[in-house]
Design a protein around this motif. Structure first.
Motif, mmCIF file in Angstrom:
data_model
loop_
_atom_site.group_PDB
_atom_site.id
_atom_site.type_symbol
_atom_site.label_atom_id
_atom_site.label_comp_id
_atom_site.label_asym_id
_atom_site.label_seq_id
_atom_site.Cartn_x
_atom_site.Cartn_y
_atom_site.Cartn_z
ATOM 1 N N ILE A 109 -50.742 12.151 -23.854
ATOM 2 C CA ILE A 109 -51.080 11.065 -24.791
ATOM 3 C C ILE A 109 -49.809 10.656 -25.540
ATOM 4 C CG2 ILE A 109 -52.510 10.343 -26.752
ATOM 5 C CD1 ILE A 109 -54.464 12.586 -26.008
ATOM 6 N N TYR A 111 -48.206 8.620 -28.778
ATOM 7 C CA TYR A 111 -48.576 8.169 -30.119
ATOM 8 C C TYR A 111 -47.434 7.359 -30.715
ATOM 9 C CZ TYR A 111 -52.164 11.844 -30.047
ATOM 10 O OH TYR A 111 -53.229 12.644 -29.733
ATOM 11 N N ASN A 113 -47.063 5.217 -34.478
ATOM 12 C CA ASN A 113 -47.713 4.756 -35.717
ATOM 13 C C ASN A 113 -49.200 5.078 -35.733
ATOM 14 O OD1 ASN A 113 -45.517 3.868 -37.076
ATOM 15 N ND2 ASN A 113 -45.762 1.704 -36.513
ATOM 16 N N GLY A 114 -49.562 6.205 -35.197
ATOM 17 C CA GLY A 114 -50.947 6.653 -35.236
ATOM 18 C C GLY A 114 -51.830 6.152 -34.113
ATOM 19 N N THR A 115 -51.297 5.236 -33.275
ATOM 20 C CA THR A 115 -52.122 4.724 -32.177
ATOM 21 C C THR A 115 -51.901 5.564 -30.929
ATOM 22 O OG1 THR A 115 -51.871 2.526 -33.091
ATOM 23 C CG2 THR A 115 -52.692 2.649 -30.835
ATOM 24 N N PRO A 116 -52.979 6.170 -30.422
ATOM 25 C CA PRO A 116 -52.816 6.982 -29.215
ATOM 26 C C PRO A 116 -53.077 6.157 -27.946
ATOM 27 C CG PRO A 116 -54.980 7.345 -30.175
ATOM 28 C CD PRO A 116 -54.350 6.245 -30.970
ATOM 29 N N ILE A 172 -44.328 9.881 -29.976
ATOM 30 C CA ILE A 172 -44.636 11.306 -29.790
ATOM 31 C C ILE A 172 -45.471 11.445 -28.520
ATOM 32 C CG2 ILE A 172 -45.927 13.275 -30.715
ATOM 33 C CD1 ILE A 172 -45.130 12.283 -33.520
ATOM 34 N N GLU A 174 -47.845 13.919 -26.455
ATOM 35 C CA GLU A 174 -48.626 15.164 -26.490
ATOM 36 C C GLU A 174 -49.043 15.488 -25.065
ATOM 37 O OE1 GLU A 174 -52.041 15.555 -29.359
ATOM 38 O OE2 GLU A 174 -53.117 16.030 -27.523
ATOM 39 N N GLN A 181 -52.534 24.581 -23.230
ATOM 40 C CA GLN A 181 -52.274 24.477 -24.667
ATOM 41 C C GLN A 181 -51.611 23.150 -25.013
ATOM 42 O OE1 GLN A 181 -49.981 28.121 -25.206
ATOM 43 N NE2 GLN A 181 -51.736 28.953 -26.298
ATOM 44 N N LYS A 182 -51.709 22.795 -26.300
ATOM 45 C CA LYS A 182 -51.101 21.539 -26.749
ATOM 46 C C LYS A 182 -49.611 21.735 -26.979
ATOM 47 C CE LYS A 182 -54.997 19.306 -27.129
ATOM 48 N NZ LYS A 182 -55.295 18.344 -26.087
ATOM 49 N N ASN A 183 -48.854 20.762 -26.520
ATOM 50 C CA ASN A 183 -47.433 20.759 -26.837
ATOM 51 C C ASN A 183 -46.995 19.320 -27.072
ATOM 52 O OD1 ASN A 183 -44.949 21.771 -27.388
ATOM 53 N ND2 ASN A 183 -44.528 22.553 -25.333
ATOM 54 N N THR A 184 -45.983 19.158 -27.855
ATOM 55 C CA THR A 184 -45.540 17.801 -28.199
ATOM 56 C C THR A 184 -44.025 17.676 -28.141
ATOM 57 O OG1 THR A 184 -45.593 18.494 -30.504
ATOM 58 C CG2 THR A 184 -47.444 17.170 -29.746
ATOM 59 N N GLY A 185 -43.599 16.452 -27.961
ATOM 60 C CA GLY A 185 -42.171 16.150 -27.992
ATOM 61 C C GLY A 185 -41.977 14.754 -28.530
#
Lengths: 436, 263
Positions: A109, A111, A113-116, A172, A174, A181-185
């Motif tokens: 996913i 992201y 400004n909060g829009t996924p 971002i 995800e 598991q969740k991971n982000t960059g």
């Protein structure tokens, strides 16, 4: 002999020019018929090409060796890329390019400004190795910054619009690791691709090593090794050779011929990673029915058009000959042989046909260009046949040659028999403008 | 010990200092672990069945609110639960059945069961399917650090946790446990340390020695919208009504039940 034939040719051209008004309708009918036939076949070839090219660039290769990791929730992973490369070399496939890619399907996913925006595919690519491919993607007019440092991402125009992210913005990403598991960059948008095809609408590219790290893959791991061939002919034989070489080196599944078989085999349980060779025809077997339906429709329209050409030419040509009976009878009286007269008539139509083919081909190109601006979004799943959001025609020399042969083949008997009968008609009947 | 006393008095001194420094640390770690177990135990009901009506209000900034009402049936002794959507009309009758490690989603329109992930979002809200199962923080995570913290009116112990296996959604967490042993707040982090979600549980029902959250607020750290130049997070508030610990028939925890509800 040649001089005589040359004179007949000149005579046929002159008669064709003098009777141009009579032949105008026939010219229009033939041009229209050939134009339609050409549009049908070129669109069909274009659709085939678009589907193949889209699949080839998406799966990265004409032959793909994919690792199916039974322990992993993301499924596609191999730790044996080096052994696979060794097998490719041993199989003497003569590749033009070999690429390693990591793929995360449906679990990423973006992201901003909060829009996924959920991504259908996140691809980890080797920037340097695939530089040419990446530079060739259809970017928006803002262009593309080649990522010299890690942290770059290429996103689709659809994703960009939905998120409101543009070139240079930080997004971002995800993802799920291979164990779920969740991971982000955090990534900077380096390019926005105008790709609304089946594979490209929600697809993003980041560096292979970075996706590996996010998904908890090892540094040398990848999802697949793709092989672009210099020559795509004899694909089955090449695939069989590669399978034999791979079987000596890594755990392999059986060769599969279509997507259903691949799904069946990949659902089997095994320990660790098993590899499968997947070719583009196997990937595309899912849309094979759609392609077959498309071909049936195309050939039906093709046959209908040839029938229309046959009937219209037959009727019009007979009418023209009937109108010219007196003139043809006079030629006979002046000493023309039946065979010469017949040859003049056939040559007239041959030249008319040549002109019609050129006009028809030009009209077909114009029509195909016009069609490329039309939207087909109202037809469900039609985007798979489109390239960069457009329906693109492909004018192959071989197909054009077949079309010319088909039109000539229909035309010849339609012209020959009336010309033959007219040239052999009784003089009093011809001179009195009688029936054919 | 005799050896230490008779031969090297200096060593005795250093040992005593060392133990004095280490002692409270060991004690705190044990206490934190026990605290975590206690927090799990207070909201787990292995001896009884549990039923409640959950009202989930999703607040998407700039897009308004949507409400989902669900009936939740839980049997912690068998690690199973059934959830049936009661509202809104569009998703009414949809259901979830958790059987050990498999979570089934039932769609009454297609009349089909599909397996889904406990890590997925519940009905597109900020709650996860895993939020409806019993708490097992002590089993799923190890404590990295603990410290005292004040959270509004609560004196809390703030624990930083790290997953001990890969089956949990969030590999890292911070949780605030109040003096009464109840989790009041948690922050869920990704593997790379990005805050993904904050949860707050300000009130609990107490029925006997068991506790049930009255309200849970989930604040998504990544989802939201810019309103007047300010980032406003997407939120979901869950209100739990009519909790009950009465026995639930075995037939409820089955696919047949989900199908029959829609007939």
């Amino acid at each position: 002999m040649f001089y005589r034939f040359f004179n007949l040719v000149i005579l046929a051209l002159r008669y064709l020019y003098r009777n141009r008004r009579r032949y105008l309708f026939l010219l229009a009918a033939l041009s229209f018929g050939f134009g339609v036939v050409t549009v049908i076949t070129s669109l069909k070839d274009g659709m085939d090409h678009s589907v193949y090219r889209a699949a080839q660039s998406h799966y990265a290769g004409d032959i793909v060796v994919a690792g199916y990791d039974n322990d992993s929730k993301t499924q596609f992973r191999t730790t044996e890329a080096e052994l696979i490369l060794e097998a490719v070399s041993a199989a003497r496939l003569d590749p033009s390019l070999i690429v390693r890619r990591t793929m995360l399907g449906g679990k990423g996913i973006l992201y901003f400004n909060g829009t996924p925006v959920r991504q259908k595919y996140i691809l980890g690519v080797d920037w340097e190795n695939e530089k040419e491919y990446l530079q060739g993607l259809p970017y928006t007019k803002e262009g593309f910054i080649f990522p010299e440092e890690p942290g770059g991402i290429i996103i689709s125009l659809t994703s960009s619009r939905e998120m409101g992210a543009r070139l240079g913005d930080r997004v971002i990403l995800e993802v799920e690791t291979r164990t779920g598991q969740k991971n982000t960059g955090s990534f900077t948008v380096m390019g926005v691709v105008r790709d609304s095809g089946i594979f490209g609408t929600f697809k993003s590219y980041i560096a292979l090593d970075e996706l590996n790290r996010l998904m908890s893959f090892g540094p040398g791991d990848c999802s697949s090794v793709g092989i672009f061939l210099k020559e795509t002919g004899n694909l089955e034989e090449k695939t069989r050779r590669l399978q034999e070489e791979l079987e000596k080196r890594v755990p392999m599944g059986p060769l599969v011929s279509d997507r259903d078989e691949l799904a069946r085999e990949s659902k089997e349980k095994w320990d660790g990673i098993r590899h499968f060779i997947v070719t583009i025809p196997v990937y595309l077997s899912e849309v094979a029915e759609l392609l077959t339906a498309l071909e049936v429709i195309a050939y039906f329209l093709y046959a209908m058009m040839l029938l229309i050409i046959l009937v219209s030419v037959s009727v019009t040509y007979r009418l023209i000959l009937h109108e010219r009976l007196l003139e043809l009878g006079t030629m006979r009286v002046l000493g023309f042989f039946e065979s010469d007269l017949r040859q003049v008539l056939i040559l007239e139509l041959f030249f008319l046909c040549v002109v019609s083919l050129f006009v028809g081909f030009a009209a077909a190109r114009l029509a195909a260009w016009g069609i490329s601006f039309m939207s087909f979004s109202y037809i469900p799943s039609f985007e798979i046949f489109m390239s960069e959001g457009r329906l693109k025609a492909l004018f192959l020399f071989r197909t054009t040659l077949v079309n010319v042969a088909a039109v000539m083949g229909v035309l010849l008997p339609v012209v020959w028999f009336p010309a033959f009968r007219t040239s052999r008609g009784s003089l009093p009947e011809m001179l009195s403008g009688g029936n054919l | 010990m005799t050896f230490l006393l008779t031969k090297t008095p200096k060593r005795v001194f250093f040992c005593m200092v060392f133990l004095a420094l280490l002692g409270p640390g060991i004690g705190a770690a044990e206490t934190d672990a026990e605290l975590l177990k206690q927090a799990d135990a207070l909201v787990s009901y292995p001896g009884t069945d549990f039923y409640a009506e959950y009202t989930l209000v999703l607040d998407k900034p700039g897009q308004g609110r949507t409400t989902t009402v669900a009936a939740v049936f839980r049997r912690d002794s068998r690690e199973t639960y059934v959830i049936i959507i009661l509202e809104p009309l569009a998703t009414k009758g949809q259901g979830y059945l958790k059987q050990r490690n498999t979570l089934w989603f039932y769609d009454p329109q297609s009349r089909r069961f599909n397996s889904t992930s406990s890590q997925d979002r519940f009905q597109n809200t900020n709650a996860r399917n895993s939020d409806f199962t019993r708490s097992n923080l002590a089993g799923d995570y190890k404590i990295i650090s603990g410290e005292d913290a004040v959270l509004g009116r609560f004196q809390c112990r703030l624990l930083t946790l790290e997953a001990v296996h890969d089956d949990v959604t969030y590999p890292r967490m911070k949780i605030w446990i109040s003096d009464d042993g109840l989790v009041r707040k948690s922050e869920d982090y990704s593997l790379s340390g990005q805050l993904l979600r904050t949860s707050a549980i300000p009130d609990y029902y107490q029925i006997g020695d068991k506790y049930i959250p009255k309200r849970i607020l989930f604040v998504d750290a990544l989802r939201g919208a810019m309103i007047d130049g300010k980032f406003v997070n997407e939120k979901t508030q869950i209100t739990i009504n009519n909790p009950s610990f009465e026995g639930i028939p075995n037939s409820v925890f089955s696919k047949t039940f989900l199908e029959s509800v829609n007939q």
